[in-house]
Design a protein around this motif. Structure first.
Motif, PDB file in Angstrom:
ATOM      1  N   ALA A 195      32.457  46.691  41.455  1.00  0.00           N
ATOM      2  CA  ALA A 195      32.272  45.873  40.244  1.00  0.00           C
ATOM      3  C   ALA A 195      33.104  44.596  40.312  1.00  0.00           C
ATOM      4  N   LEU A 196      34.330  44.698  40.804  1.00  0.00           N
ATOM      5  CA  LEU A 196      35.184  43.509  40.928  1.00  0.00           C
ATOM      6  C   LEU A 196      34.636  42.542  41.978  1.00  0.00           C
ATOM      7  N   ASP A 197      34.082  43.081  43.070  1.00  0.00           N
ATOM      8  CA  ASP A 197      33.475  42.214  44.088  1.00  0.00           C
ATOM      9  C   ASP A 197      32.259  41.470  43.528  1.00  0.00           C
ATOM     10  N   LEU A 198      31.448  42.173  42.733  1.00  0.00           N
ATOM     11  CA  LEU A 198      30.297  41.513  42.116  1.00  0.00           C
ATOM     12  C   LEU A 198      30.730  40.429  41.127  1.00  0.00           C
ATOM     13  N   ASP A 199      31.816  40.682  40.428  1.00  0.00           N
ATOM     14  CA  ASP A 199      32.319  39.663  39.502  1.00  0.00           C
ATOM     15  C   ASP A 199      32.795  38.421  40.254  1.00  0.00           C
ATOM     16  N   ILE A 200      33.461  38.610  41.387  1.00  0.00           N
ATOM     17  CA  ILE A 200      33.889  37.462  42.209  1.00  0.00           C
ATOM     18  C   ILE A 200      32.671  36.694  42.743  1.00  0.00           C
ATOM     19  N   ALA A 201      31.637  37.439  43.172  1.00  0.00           N
ATOM     20  CA  ALA A 201      30.419  36.777  43.663  1.00  0.00           C
ATOM     21  C   ALA A 201      29.733  35.994  42.551  1.00  0.00           C
ATOM     22  N   LYS A 202      29.742  36.544  41.350  1.00  0.00           N
ATOM     23  CA  LYS A 202      29.136  35.826  40.222  1.00  0.00           C
ATOM     24  C   LYS A 202      29.890  34.537  39.926  1.00  0.00           C
ATOM     25  N   LYS A 203      31.208  34.561  40.003  1.00  0.00           N
ATOM     26  CA  LYS A 203      31.993  33.341  39.765  1.00  0.00           C
ATOM     27  C   LYS A 203      31.701  32.292  40.836  1.00  0.00           C
ATOM     28  N   LYS A 204      31.532  32.734  42.088  1.00  0.00           N
ATOM     29  CA  LYS A 204      31.186  31.781  43.152  1.00  0.00           C
ATOM     30  C   LYS A 204      29.838  31.123  42.887  1.00  0.00           C
ATOM     31  N   VAL A 205      28.880  31.927  42.454  1.00  0.00           N
ATOM     32  CA  VAL A 205      27.546  31.387  42.172  1.00  0.00           C
ATOM     33  C   VAL A 205      27.614  30.373  41.034  1.00  0.00           C
ATOM     34  N   LEU A 206      28.352  30.709  39.976  1.00  0.00           N
ATOM     35  CA  LEU A 206      28.462  29.787  38.841  1.00  0.00           C
ATOM     36  C   LEU A 206      29.218  28.520  39.218  1.00  0.00           C
ATOM     37  N   ASP A 207      30.242  28.662  40.049  1.00  0.00           N
ATOM     38  CA  ASP A 207      30.974  27.466  40.500  1.00  0.00           C
ATOM     39  C   ASP A 207      30.058  26.545  41.307  1.00  0.00           C
ATOM     40  N   PHE A 208      29.241  27.128  42.167  1.00  0.00           N
ATOM     41  CA  PHE A 208      28.315  26.305  42.951  1.00  0.00           C
ATOM     42  C   PHE A 208      27.302  25.601  42.055  1.00  0.00           C
ATOM     43  N   VAL A 209      26.757  26.346  41.096  1.00  0.00           N
ATOM     44  CA  VAL A 209      25.752  25.746  40.209  1.00  0.00           C
ATOM     45  C   VAL A 209      26.367  24.643  39.369  1.00  0.00           C
TER      46      VAL A 209
END
Length: 466
Positions: A195-209
């Motif tokens: 769950a924590l890894d998915l949260d980090i991946a979501k933040k990366k996606v939002l930062d890129f967008v």
């Protein structure tokens, strides 16, 4: 007419057709039952005790490809050379659309893993799920506590507010839970890590967008911000789809239906989606947020249409629209103007046209104020007036009777109307001797040997001749 044998044969044919139709229906029902049995078998085959059978997003090729492209794009930065191409043909724009779709899938996956963690850790600390509601915070706390029964030995500072930490410590001292087995504890910790890894991946996606929204939608980002613009575009399915959407639908993008469980909807907030995260909406007073949200949705739609046609790549249009929104909200907050006293109309100094003539003059003379009333209405300075009851009581006499004797002295002048009537009466020749005695006769002789009889009560008379 058909014979009896022909009718019998026709009935047999109809019966055979019905049997064939029933056979087809039975075959369809059998197929449906087989499909249902297959679905039930798949559900039963699903092992909820295994995390890999519940959470499968991280092992998909789509997830790995998108995350690899995002990491490469974040390291490389924005490619300015492709800014002149058509927006839909830009590979970076397509990656942004894929990232928006992946962000929603990551949120759903985190919720699934959160349910898995709750089911496992409920045996150890059943009250924790009612104290910590956010899935990521819950995963961090579970990973930090582990199998420890004495929470005074666990440092939760930085993970939760101090008030919630105190409540968790007190509740843990009276909990009915028991330590987990090594296998269940390992599965729970692995689920927390995922769950924590998915949260980090979501933040990366939002930062890129967010980093690319300044190029993809500069005007929309200038109004609502890069994060909100990315969520709106991802939910709508791209910038072109967002530009074709009416403003009333843009206002509801990201809105979630609230279950009030039978409570009144009078005090519930109106439905609003991602626009409530915009800085303009948050800085608006609560009483004006409904109007501000409608205005914000309308201007955001205009900015999205400008961005979809690449009308203004500098973002100046979006900044102008944001300034217009800000001025309108400030105008709404101004107090109403003070109510000015209404002045009286200017009096008309010109004399009004009045009706004249003999009838009006007679009426004025008849109802004109008398000299006696004029004197009664006036007072002489320094001289007390006389009154009907004395000592200033009763009706005052004004200047009446102040000629020296103390009595009322009224000089009543004859009116013009009375003078004219008297003059007219005198001019009439009645032939009388002028005596006023009641014994005189009204019989008068004239030189033509005739007499005239005058009635006392009328002016008509009759002439009698010899």
């Amino acid at each position: 007419m058909a014979s009896l044998a022909d009718s019998f044969l026709a009935d047999l044919e109809d019966l055979s057709d019905n049997e064939a139709h029933l056979d087809d229906e039975e075959a369809d029902v059998a197929d449906m039952e087989e499909d249902a049995d297959g679905d039930i078998a798949d559900i039963e085959a699903l092992n909820y005790d295994d995390l890999d059978s519940v959470s499968k997003l991280q092992k998909t090729q789509r997830y790995n490809d998108i995350m690899q492209k995002v990491e490469d794009a974040l390291q490389k930065g924005s490619d300015i050379s492709s800014h002149g191409t058509v927006l839909e043909d830009d590979p970076e724009y397509q990656l942004i659309v894929d990232c928006n779709a992946l962000s929603g899938d990551i949120e759903n996956e985190i919720i699934i893993i959160h349910n898995f963690i709750r089911d496992k850790y409920r045996l150890k600390f059943p009250e924790l799920e009612s104290l910590v509601h956010h899935p990521i915070d819950y995963a961090r706390v579970v990973k930090k506590i582990g199998n420890e029964m004495d929470l005074t030995l666990v440092d939760l500072e930085g993970l939760l507010p101090s008030a919630i930490i105190m409540v968790i410590s007190v509740t843990a001292s009276t909990t009915s839970g028991k330590p987990l087995s090594e296998e269940n504890l390992k599965k729970t910790i692995d689920a927390c890590d995922r769950a924590l890894d998915l949260d980090i991946a979501k933040k990366k996606v939002l930062d890129f967008v967010e980093s690319r929204m300044g190029y993809i939608a500069p005007n929309l980002s200038a109004i609502v911000g890069s994060a909100v613009a990315a969520k709106l575009m991802g939910t709508a399915g791209g910038l072109t789809a967002l530009a074709k959407m009416p403003a009333c639908n843009v206002q509801l993008l990201g809105a979630k239906k609230k279950t009030l469980a039978g409570f009144s909807t009078a005090a519930s907030q109106f439905r609003v989606g991602y626009l409530e995260q915009a800085e303009i909406f948050q800085s608006t007073p609560p009483s004006l947020r409904t109007r501000a949200c409608r205005l914000l949705a309308a201007k955001s739609t205009l900015a999205a249409r400008v961005d979809s046609t690449r009308g203004d790549s500098t973002g100046k249009t979006g900044r102008n629209l944001r300034e217009e929104i800000r001025k309108k909200i400030e105008k709404w907050q101004e107090p109403p103007p003070a109510k000015q006293p209404k002045p009286l109309p200017v009096p008309d100094s010109e004399p009004k046209k009045k009706r004249g003539g003999r009838r009006l003059r007679k009426m004025k003379e008849r109802y004109a104020i008398t000299d006696m009333r004029k004197l009664a209405n006036r007072m002489q300075f320094g001289v007390p007036e006389e009154s009907s009851l004395g000592d200033g009581l009763g009706e005052g006499y004004g200047m009446l009777g102040q000629a020296g004797s103390g009595k009322l002295r009224v000089s009543v002048g004859q009116s013009k109307l009375a003078a004219k009537a008297a003059k007219k009466f005198k001019e009439k020749p009645y032939g009388s001797s002028g005596a006023t005695s009641g014994l005189t006769s009204s019989l008068a002789f004239t030189p033509v040997q005739s007499f005239h009889v005058q009635d006392k009560y009328s002016s008509r008379g009759s002439w009698l001749r010899n």
